[in-house]
Design an enzyme around this catalytic site. Structure first.
Site, PDB file in Angstrom:
ATOM      1  CD  GLU A  31       3.624  -4.817  14.728  1.00 25.92           C
ATOM      2  OE1 GLU A  31       4.340  -4.774  13.706  1.00 25.92           O
ATOM      3  OE2 GLU A  31       3.900  -4.201  15.788  1.00 25.92           O
ATOM      4  CB  THR A  42       4.865  -3.704  22.257  1.00 26.06           C
ATOM      5  OG1 THR A  42       5.190  -4.127  20.915  1.00 26.06           O
ATOM      6  CG2 THR A  42       6.073  -3.087  22.896  1.00 26.06           C
ATOM      7  CG  ASP A  76       7.640   2.152   5.266  1.00 26.35           C
ATOM      8  OD1 ASP A  76       7.076   1.050   5.097  1.00 26.35           O
ATOM      9  OD2 ASP A  76       7.658   2.740   6.368  1.00 26.35           O
ATOM     10  CG  PHE A  93      -1.992  -1.020   1.204  1.00 28.03           C
ATOM     11  CD1 PHE A  93      -3.298  -0.664   0.891  1.00 28.03           C
ATOM     12  CD2 PHE A  93      -1.722  -2.346   1.487  1.00 28.03           C
ATOM     13  CE1 PHE A  93      -4.311  -1.617   0.854  1.00 28.03           C
ATOM     14  CE2 PHE A  93      -2.719  -3.313   1.452  1.00 28.03           C
ATOM     15  CZ  PHE A  93      -4.020  -2.940   1.137  1.00 28.03           C
TER      16      PHE A  93
END
Length: 274
Positions: free
Chosen positions: A223, A165, A133, A62
């Site tokens: 995520e 996390t 990216d 994307f």
């Protein structure tokens, strides 16, 4: 170093240069899924096996807003390092953008679910969903293929579980208790068979919608939901952080090869909101 004993089968170790000798990392999960590191596979042998299968591998990225600047490097580096098909095709689709990068991120699961249902189901055997990216620096090939494939997160691959996390609020569908969890997986790269990735994206989309209805957003958006999915649906193959490194200029003793890496950037400049 194997002796031939009377009445026993004699073994010969072939390709000894590919015997895995990294002692500071695991090459298999507790549920016996392979973890792919440099040295765990023979690229020439595995390429010759898979070439006969004539597989089609779809890849989605994307590129919204200022992220379009990363497309050129991604595609050019993929031509060099990513799989080995001669008959590549590139399709561009317009997708809705949002004012918050978090909303852009969360919408990907729904977009992928629809794409697999409407276009890819009869066209591809496998799919990988990658961040734009990024850039390829080394081989990413058929050794990465599996029914359900997760990539170990480059920031947390050598961290204890209590530092993962995960989403820790029970109100969220992505909630993982402090004493649970196997690995922390990167949302920037995952894949597998069309059927398995469709189930993954559909499930995550449903869980994201439930969270939205309950006015909660998981700490790391999709995520976090990906990590919950992989906790309940164990990946059949894991890719080491060689396949999703944090920055080409950073090093770690366990990383012998950087295959795919984030491109350093100013997030405040490229994202539509902080």
């Amino acid at each position: 170093g194997l002796r031939s004993l009377p009445g026993c089968v004699k073994f010969h170790l072939l390709k000894s240069d590919f015997i895995f000798n990294q002692t500071n990392v695991a090459s298999v999960t507790p549920w016996l899924a392979p973890i792919i590191w440099e040295g765990t596979f023979d690229p020439i042998l595995i390429d010759s096996i898979y070439k006969q299968q004539n597989l089609t591998i779809a890849t989605t990225v994307f590129a919204l807003g200022k992220y379009t600047r990363f497309v050129k490097d991604f595609l050019e580096s993929a031509e060099q390092h990513y799989f080995m098909g001669e008959n590549r095709s590139l399709t561009v689709r317009k997708v809705q953008s949002f004012k918050r990068w978090q909303d852009i991120s969360m919408s990907r699961m729904e977009q992928l679910e629809k794409l697999i249902e409407n276009e890819l189901a009869s066209e591809a055997d496998y799919i990988f969903c990658l961040d734009i990216d990024t850039k390829f620096y080394g081989r990413w090939g058929v050794e990465s293929l599996g029914r359900l494939v997760g990539v170990i997160h480059p920031w947390l691959f050598d961290a204890p579980r209590n530092r993962f996390t995960y989403e820790r609020r029970p109100k969220s569908q992505a909630y993982i208790p402090a004493d649970e969890g196997d690995y922390y997986y990167a949302g920037a790269a995952f894949g597998g068979s069309l059927e398995d990735v469709h189930h993954l994206t559909k499930t995550c989309r449903e869980k994201l919608h439930i969270d939205a209805a309950n006015s909660i957003e998981a700490v790391w958006q999709e995520e976090s939901h990906l990590n919950k999915y992989f906790l309940l649906n164990k990946p059949s193959k894991l890719l080491s952080p060689e396949y999703m490194w944090r920055d080409i200029n950073e090093s770690a003793a366990q990383i012998k090869v950087i295959r795919f890496s984030n491109v350093p950037k100013n997030y405040a400049e490229v994202r539509p909101n902080p």
